[in-house]
Structure formats: structure tokens, C-alpha cells
Design an enzyme around this catalytic site. Structure first.
Site, PDB file in Angstrom:
ATOM      1  N   GLY A  39       0.843  -1.204   0.000  1.00 31.82           N
ATOM      2  CA  GLY A  39       0.000   0.000   0.000  1.00 31.82           C
ATOM      3  C   GLY A  39       0.871   1.244   0.000  1.00 31.82           C
ATOM      4  N   HIS A  40       1.866   1.259   0.880  1.00 34.16           N
ATOM      5  CA  HIS A  40       2.816   2.379   0.904  1.00 34.16           C
ATOM      6  C   HIS A  40       3.582   2.438  -0.425  1.00 34.16           C
ATOM      7  CE1 HIS A  40       2.648   1.246   5.343  1.00 34.16           C
ATOM      8  NE2 HIS A  40       2.307   2.527   5.387  1.00 34.16           N
ATOM      9  N   GLY A 152      -3.180   7.659   1.321  1.00 34.43           N
ATOM     10  CA  GLY A 152      -4.002   6.527   0.886  1.00 34.43           C
ATOM     11  C   GLY A 152      -5.470   6.762   1.190  1.00 34.43           C
ATOM     12  N   ASP A 155      -7.329   5.428   4.483  1.00 30.99           N
ATOM     13  CA  ASP A 155      -7.612   6.295   5.631  1.00 30.99           C
ATOM     14  C   ASP A 155      -8.455   7.456   5.112  1.00 30.99           C
ATOM     15  OD1 ASP A 155      -5.874   5.087   7.897  1.00 30.99           O
ATOM     16  OD2 ASP A 155      -4.606   5.080   6.135  1.00 30.99           O
ATOM     17  N   SER A 191      -0.368  -1.990   8.196  1.00 28.47           N
ATOM     18  CA  SER A 191       0.716  -2.437   9.071  1.00 28.47           C
ATOM     19  C   SER A 191       0.134  -3.205  10.252  1.00 28.47           C
ATOM     20  CB  SER A 191       1.519  -1.238   9.577  1.00 28.47           C
ATOM     21  OG  SER A 191       1.932  -0.453   8.480  1.00 28.47           O
TER      22      SER A 191
HETATM   23  P1  AMP Z   1       0.540   4.609   7.801  1.00 24.94           P
HETATM   24  O1  AMP Z   1       1.963   4.157   7.730  1.00 24.94           O
HETATM   25  O2  AMP Z   1      -0.416   3.528   8.170  1.00 24.94           O
HETATM   26  O3  AMP Z   1       0.371   5.877   8.588  1.00 24.94           O
HETATM   27  O4  AMP Z   1       0.155   4.979   6.311  1.00 24.94           O
HETATM   28  C1  AMP Z   1       0.896   5.909   5.569  1.00 24.94           C
HETATM   29  C2  AMP Z   1       0.146   6.224   4.312  1.00 24.94           C
HETATM   30  O5  AMP Z   1      -0.044   5.041   3.555  1.00 24.94           O
HETATM   31  C3  AMP Z   1      -1.253   6.804   4.596  1.00 24.94           C
HETATM   32  O6  AMP Z   1      -1.525   7.840   3.671  1.00 24.94           O
HETATM   33  C4  AMP Z   1      -2.143   5.615   4.371  1.00 24.94           C
HETATM   34  O7  AMP Z   1      -3.454   5.957   3.973  1.00 24.94           O
HETATM   35  C5  AMP Z   1      -1.417   4.900   3.232  1.00 24.94           C
HETATM   36  N1  AMP Z   1      -1.816   3.494   3.195  1.00 24.94           N
HETATM   37  C6  AMP Z   1      -1.805   2.593   4.209  1.00 24.94           C
HETATM   38  N2  AMP Z   1      -2.313   1.412   3.792  1.00 24.94           N
HETATM   39  C7  AMP Z   1      -2.676   1.577   2.501  1.00 24.94           C
HETATM   40  C8  AMP Z   1      -3.276   0.731   1.523  1.00 24.94           C
HETATM   41  N3  AMP Z   1      -3.615  -0.532   1.779  1.00 24.94           N
HETATM   42  N4  AMP Z   1      -3.496   1.237   0.285  1.00 24.94           N
HETATM   43  C9  AMP Z   1      -3.164   2.525  -0.003  1.00 24.94           C
HETATM   44  N5  AMP Z   1      -2.594   3.367   0.874  1.00 24.94           N
HETATM   45  C10 AMP Z   1      -2.354   2.914   2.110  1.00 24.94           C
END
Ligand code: AMP
Length: 290
Positions: A39-40, A152, A155, A191
Site C-alpha cells: 500500500g505504501h 491513501g 484512511d 501495518s
Molecule cells: P501509515 O503508515 O499507516 O500511517 O500509512 C501511511 C500512508 O499510507 C497513509 O496515507 C495511508 O493511507 C497509506 N496506506 C496505508 N495502507 C494503505 C493501503 N492498503 N493502500 C493505499 N494506501 C495505504
């Protein structure tokens, strides 16, 4: 690729890169909390395709965790994250310590608060969460000074709130929302999926299945939410999930929708706990005009 831990070194590296590549080259920024997955990676690939310089931050931000939440147990995998960023052609990974971001006190006396949008959905069950998100994004935007920042759609509330903050406070950058990346069975990559036991993971697709059922049933105008919500929620009772919320809201204002109206852009979002893990997912669509 540079792996950098201080704001001063970040400034120096960005000044060098801008000089080498020319000031016309834009900076694309992907803020993350690390434990990077596909996703990241999708956000990073998009940033790579659209900018001359790509910065990824890896920072587990204490300000956005509640006292009983998983700040200390949140997965921290910086060397694997840096290795993945290198293969994706990232220029700079910025991984500051809590002290680097918030000083010896480890906190910020000043917070950025977005009214209304932050009070519903996840904001209701995680008080202060979005103030923490907006505060860290403000700091990171000042440090990185990107032209574009990638978020993403997984969220759903977060990217909308950050986009609103950018508009309200005139940050000179664009927020680019990116599609949710999913496993083959529909589960959104997160995560926090690492916390799930095998049996919990097996049950995880139910969230996306419920959202798709809502979408199917509420695609047309004049459909009442109450009835559909009650039906769909029955599915959760057959699992080990405990509901936090299942809400249908206007996609722009995040205010509750009771009955769909033709042409309206709506968002259905769910949050639920399984074991110790809280998972979220969402789907959005435009209600049929016919
Ligand atoms: P996080 O590390 O969970 O704070 O996420 C960092 C960024 O990655 C945020 O903008 C999330 O929305 C995005 N993100 C996390 N999981 C996904 C996913 N499965 N698909 C797309 N973007 C994602």
C-alpha cells in the site's frame, strides 16, 4: 538514497538534491509510520512517477495515539523500510526520533485542529487523533516543503482532513489521494494486519464484504440507511469482530446520510476490533441519478 534522522541533515540533503536536479524539479512526499507494505509502495511509485525528488518519512507519531492504544507495540522495521524505499528509487528516507520532532519533552504545546471533519467516524472513538495527525503533517510539510503529498484512501477521513487543513491554512502543496491496495481476498493492506492471528486474518474479509453489500443496496436514490445498516451488521455478529462504527456519510462534509439522493457522493466507513486489533476500511460511490 539518503537515510536521514535530523531536520538539519534533511534540509542540507534537499538543498543539495535541488541544486543537482534544478529547482524546477518538484518534491513528492509520502508520510508514513513505517512497517511499509505494498500500500505504501503504491504511494511511493506514484510520487516517483510525478516528481523529480521523492521523500518518504518514517515516524511513529506519539501525538496521534491515545493512552490505551498501540504506540509502544506498533511495528518498527526501519532497515527493511529503507531497503524497500531504495528499490523504489526514493531519494530521501527521513526517520526522526521523537526527541528530534518534539524536543526533550516529547510533545508539542501547539496542536493543529480541524473543526467538524475531525469529530465523526474515527475522530469520535479516537479523541485527539486527528489533531495529532494534522500537527505532525504540519511539521513534516514545513521540513520537507513538498509540492505534492501522497495519502491513501484507505484512511478516508485522514486524507480529507489533511486536504482541508492544507486549503484552510494555505499550505503551498497538493494532497494526492491514492487508491487502497488490497490482498486477493479484499482485505486492505495495513501495518496492523501483522497483529492478526491466523483465525482473525481469516475473518478479516468480512469488513470489505459488508461495505460492498452496503454499496450494492444503496446505489440508487431514496434508499434508507437505517434498514440496510441493521441488515449488514448482522453479518458481523457471526464473527469475532466488535463494531466500533459503520457509518454512511457525505463524502465531502462527512455529515451523516439518512437517505441517499441522486448524484450524491457518499462514503461508507467501518471500524471494528478483532482481538486487540482495530481495523478500518471504506468504500465511496456516487448515487445513481436514474
Ligand atoms: P501509515 O503508515 O499507516 O500511517 O500509512 C501511511 C500512508 O499510507 C497513509 O496515507 C495511508 O493511507 C497509506 N496506506 C496505508 N495502507 C494503505 C493501503 N492498503 N493502500 C493505499 N494506501 C495505504
Amino acid at each position: 538514497m539518503h537515510l536521514i534522522h535530523t531536520a538539519a541533515a534533511l534540509r542540507a540533503a534537499l538543498a543539495r538534491l535541488t541544486e543537482e536536479q534544478g529547482s524546477h524539479n518538484s518534491i513528492g512526499f509520502v508520510p508514513t509510520m513505517g512497517a511499509l507494505h505494498e500500500g505504501h509502495a503504491a504511494l511511493i511509485r506514484r510520487a516517483r512517477a510525478e516528481n523529480g525528488i521523492v521523500v518518504v518519512s518514517v515516524f511513529v507519531n506519539p501525538l496521534q495515539f491515545g493512552p490505551s492504544e498501540d504506540f509502544s507495540s506498533y511495528p518498527r522495521t526501519l532497515s527493511a523500510d529503507a531497503a524497500l524505499c531504495e528499490t523504489l528509487g526514493v531519494d530521501v528516507v527521513f526517520a526522526p526520533s521523537v526527541q528530534e520532532m518534539y524536543g526533550e519533552e516529547g510533545t508539542s504545546y501547539t496542536r493543529v485542529h480541524v473543526d467538524t471533519l475531525g469529530d465523526t467516524l474515527c475522530g469520535r472513538s479516537r479523541p485527539g487523533h486527528f489533531d495529532g495527525v494534522c500537527t505532525v503533517c504540519t511539521k513534516l510539510f514545513h521540513m520537507v516543503q513538498p509540492q505534492r503529498a501522497y495519502f491513501g484512501k484507505k484512511d478516508a477521513q485522514q486524507w480529507r482532513i489533511v486536504a482541508r487543513m492544507v486549503r484552510d491554512l494555505s499550505f503551498p502543496l497538493d494532497i494526492v489521494p491514492c487508491d487502497t491496495v488490497r490482498e486477493a481476498d479484499g482485505v486492505a493492506l495495513s501495518s496492523r494486519n501483522a497483529y492478526l492471528t491466523a483465525t482473525e486474518r481469516q475473518q478479516a474479509p468480512v469488513l470489505q464484504e459488508m461495505l460492498q453489500e452496503v454499496r450494492r443496496r444503496m446505489h440508487g436514490a431514496e434508499v434508507a440507511w437505517d434498514e440496510v445498516q441493521a441488515d449488514v451488521l448482522r453479518r458481523l455478529q457471526e464473527t469475532d469482530f466488535r463494531l466500533d462504527y459503520l457509518s454512511l456519510v457525505d463524502s465531502d462534509t462527512l455529515s451523516p446520510v439518512r437517505t441517499t439522493s441522486a448524484g450524491q457522493h457518499v462514503l461508507c466507513a467501518i471500524a471494528a476490533f478483532i482481538g486487540k486489533t482495530r481495523l478500518i476500511d471504506n468504500v465511496d460511490w456516487v448515487v445513481d441519478r436514474a
